[in-house]
Design an enzyme around this catalytic site. Structure first.
Site, short mmCIF file in Angstrom:
data_model
loop_
_atom_site.label_atom_id
_atom_site.label_comp_id
_atom_site.label_asym_id
_atom_site.label_seq_id
_atom_site.Cartn_x
_atom_site.Cartn_y
_atom_site.Cartn_z
N CYS A 136 0.82 -1.21 0.00
CA CYS A 136 0.00 0.00 0.00
C CYS A 136 0.85 1.26 0.00
O CYS A 136 0.43 2.30 -0.51
CB CYS A 136 -0.91 0.01 1.23
SG CYS A 136 -2.19 -1.26 1.19
N ARG A 191 4.44 1.40 -0.78
CA ARG A 191 5.74 1.38 -1.46
C ARG A 191 5.65 0.55 -2.75
O ARG A 191 4.85 -0.38 -2.86
CB ARG A 191 6.83 0.82 -0.55
CG ARG A 191 6.78 -0.67 -0.30
CD ARG A 191 7.90 -1.11 0.62
NE ARG A 191 7.75 -0.53 1.94
CZ ARG A 191 8.54 0.43 2.42
NH1 ARG A 191 9.53 0.90 1.71
NH2 ARG A 191 8.34 0.91 3.63
#
Length: 569
Positions: A50, A52
């Protein structure tokens, strides 16, 4: 080792850029295939979460590798390279290892110490193995990262003090109220049945939520999550699964909505959420029967007669003496609008000056002038025309629907957060409220673990790099012994087996003793920083065939691939 990582995360890029650059599973697979097809890279792995997107590769040229990996990320994310470049970070060799180990320990997470990243690293390794893009380096790296992460969570306080992103989001929704108290008696709708949605449902159940409804595009996965929740020994939550088509109705029942799907578009629009808030089934309104009777009496009063005295909007008699623009003392201090309202009531008429004022042109002006003249004749004055006083905006109503959007890209329309009766938390607010994440206990000890593990990994990789050369040297020595024993057989054909075996063993011991010290020492030197050149020196000194060394490496890789088929540990 020439490990390179190019990526972006919540620390380097705004959520809006991360959202646009997010990769679906299919896009990740294609990115891996294109990475190993590129000239500088021989291995590749993608870590996409979410918060990276990182591309790892084993490259033979640093600058060419950075350029190629950056271009590939831009192409597959759909964000232009010029726009993406300012948000990218690059780590090389030991710094790249240190970065991944820190990520695995939760030190680089939005919520420091969260453990979900370990599962995401495991999934990343499995995907690279399935696409055959992970070789010796990346397999060793990701396997070791998983071990380092588990060690940090088991040996330090970062596991106990760290929070999950779900818990952190619920705390923001609760606004300081303990989550266990805030969730009590509420109903939750969880959209999605993946790992993050499952964690959300389990967290809500442990926090004491009364009901969890799971909506998912694949009914079997929703049913499986419901069974897990219903059969858990630590909760007594009511759980049920519904199809995605039931989401609009469930919005009218839910108090808390958590959404984390892999959809590329919005799952919940502002209109859907507004309809859910407006359609909520609350308690039946209390009807004031006295007020209803009073309204009926006013409507049935004879035409042309003024209403009862108590109905006067400013509580004054209709017989109040006429007054001028300056105003009588009994009505002093009242604003113009209230005075006009009283005048219209006293005249027994209902001149609606607001409607007349909405018009434009001569006819509208004549209508307004006529209305004012009629009022002046009836009440003996011309009402003041003053600018309305500033009215404060009504306070925002208390939220009745709480939204937690953990998807990347977002599932919930950002405009829904501004709706009355709605409070929303998404990655923007999580990043803004984390301040780098709540600090987990044992952070300094975790950093020491990471540093030690990076040094050990580098030494092992450098030692492994020289191993094929050492093996090739010993193979060459064994071939020399075999050749010399064959020559001896030709010169001494009558040599019996006992003496032949004794001579062979003696020659082998001599060769082993001669090679022992240099091979042990060269492994030690190669394990130190800057020791990569010792393998080249060994090959040069003993005139080793490069193809022999390469064949040893291929044999080792083949053995490792057979072990990889069992999956990551």
């Amino acid at each position: 080792m020439s490990l390179l990582v190019v990526g972006l995360s919540h620390r380097s890029a705004p959520v809006s850029v991360l959202e646009r650059a997010s990769l679906s599973v299919e896009a990740q697979t294609k990115l891996l295939q294109d990475t190993v097809a590129a000239e500088p890279a021989s291995e590749g792995a993608v870590l996409a979460t979410c918060n990276r997107i990182e591309l790892y590769a084993d490259v033979d040229k640093f600058h060419a590798g950075v350029a190629e990996l950056s271009t590939l990320l831009a192409q597959h994310s759909g964000v232009g390279l010029e726009e993406l470049t300012p948000y990218l970070y690059v780590h090389y060799e030991d710094r790249a290892v240190h970065h991944l180990f820190s990520v695995a320990c939760g030190l680089d997470s939005m919520v420091v110490g969260e453990g979900q990243i370990l599962g995401q690293i495991k999934d990343s390794l499995a995907r690279a193995q399935e696409t055959h893009t992970a070789g010796r380096l990346l397999n060793d790296l990701f396997q070791q990262a998983l071990r380092v992460g588990k060690r940090a969570h088991s040996e330090t306080g970062i596991d106990r003090a760290g929070q999950s992103l779900v818990t952190f989001g619920l705390e923001q929704l609760a606004l300081g109220t303990p989550v266990e108290s805030w969730t009590r008696g509420k109903k939750a709708l969880v959209i999605g049945a993946g790992s993050m949605s499952s964690l959300s449902a389990a967290t809500l159940a442990r926090a004491g939520i009364a009901e969890v409804v799971v909506a998912n595009r694949t009914p079997d996965r929703a049913e499986r999550l419901v069974r897990i929740l219903s059969e858990g020994d630590d909760t007594d939550v009511t759980a049920r699964a519904v199809p995605m088509t039931s989401v609009p109705f469930e919005l009218t029942r839910a108090d808390v909505v958590v959404s984390c799907t892999g959809a590329t578009g919005l799952v919940l629009t502002a209109d859907m959420i507004a309809a859910g808030v407006e359609g909520r089934v609350d308690e039946a309104p209390v009807v004031d029967l006295d007020a209803v009777a009073e309204e009926d009496a006013r409507e049935s009063a004879p035409a042309g007669q003024p209403p009862a005295e108590e109905a006067c909007p400013v509580h004054r008699h209709a017989e109040t003496p006429p007054f001028t623009v300056i105003g009588e003392g009994s009505l002093s201090g009242m604003d113009a609008a209230t005075l006009e309202q009283h005048g219209a009531w006293a005249a027994g008429s209902a001149v609606d000056r607001r409607d007349a004022a909405r018009g434009t042109g001569p006819e509208a002006d004549a209508e307004v002038i006529g209305a004012l003249a009629a009022t002046a004749t009836a009440i003996g004055r011309i009402p003041e025309r003053r600018r309305p006083e500033q009215v404060d905006a009504p306070p925002r109503p208390e939220p009745v629907l709480f939204l937690l959007d953990l998807a990347m890209p977002r599932d919930v329309d950002a405009a829904a957060h501004r709706l009355p009766g709605v409070r929303g938390v998404d990655h923007d607010s999580l990043a803004g409220g984390s301040g780098g994440g709540p600090g987990g206990g044992g952070g300094e000890r975790v950093r020491r673990i990471v540093s030690d593990e990076v040094a050990a990994f580098g030494a092992a990789q450098r030692a492994a790099h020289i191993t094929p050369t050492v093996v090739a040297l010993r193979t060459m020595a064994a071939d020399v012994v075999a050749g010399e024993m064959a020559r001896l057989e030709g010169r001494l054909p009558g040599l019996d087996d006992k003496h032949r075996a004794e001579i062979t063993q003696t020659v082998r011991r001599v060769v082993d003793k001669l090679l022992h010290a240099p091979t042990v020492r060269v492994k030690q030197l190669a394990a130190e920083p800057g020791g990569a050149g010792y393998a080249d020196a060994l090959r040069t000194l003993f005139d080793l065939d490069p193809e022999t060394v390469a064949s040893v490496s291929r044999a080792e890789e083949s053995t490792e691939k057979n072990a990889e088929n069992r999956g990551p540990g």
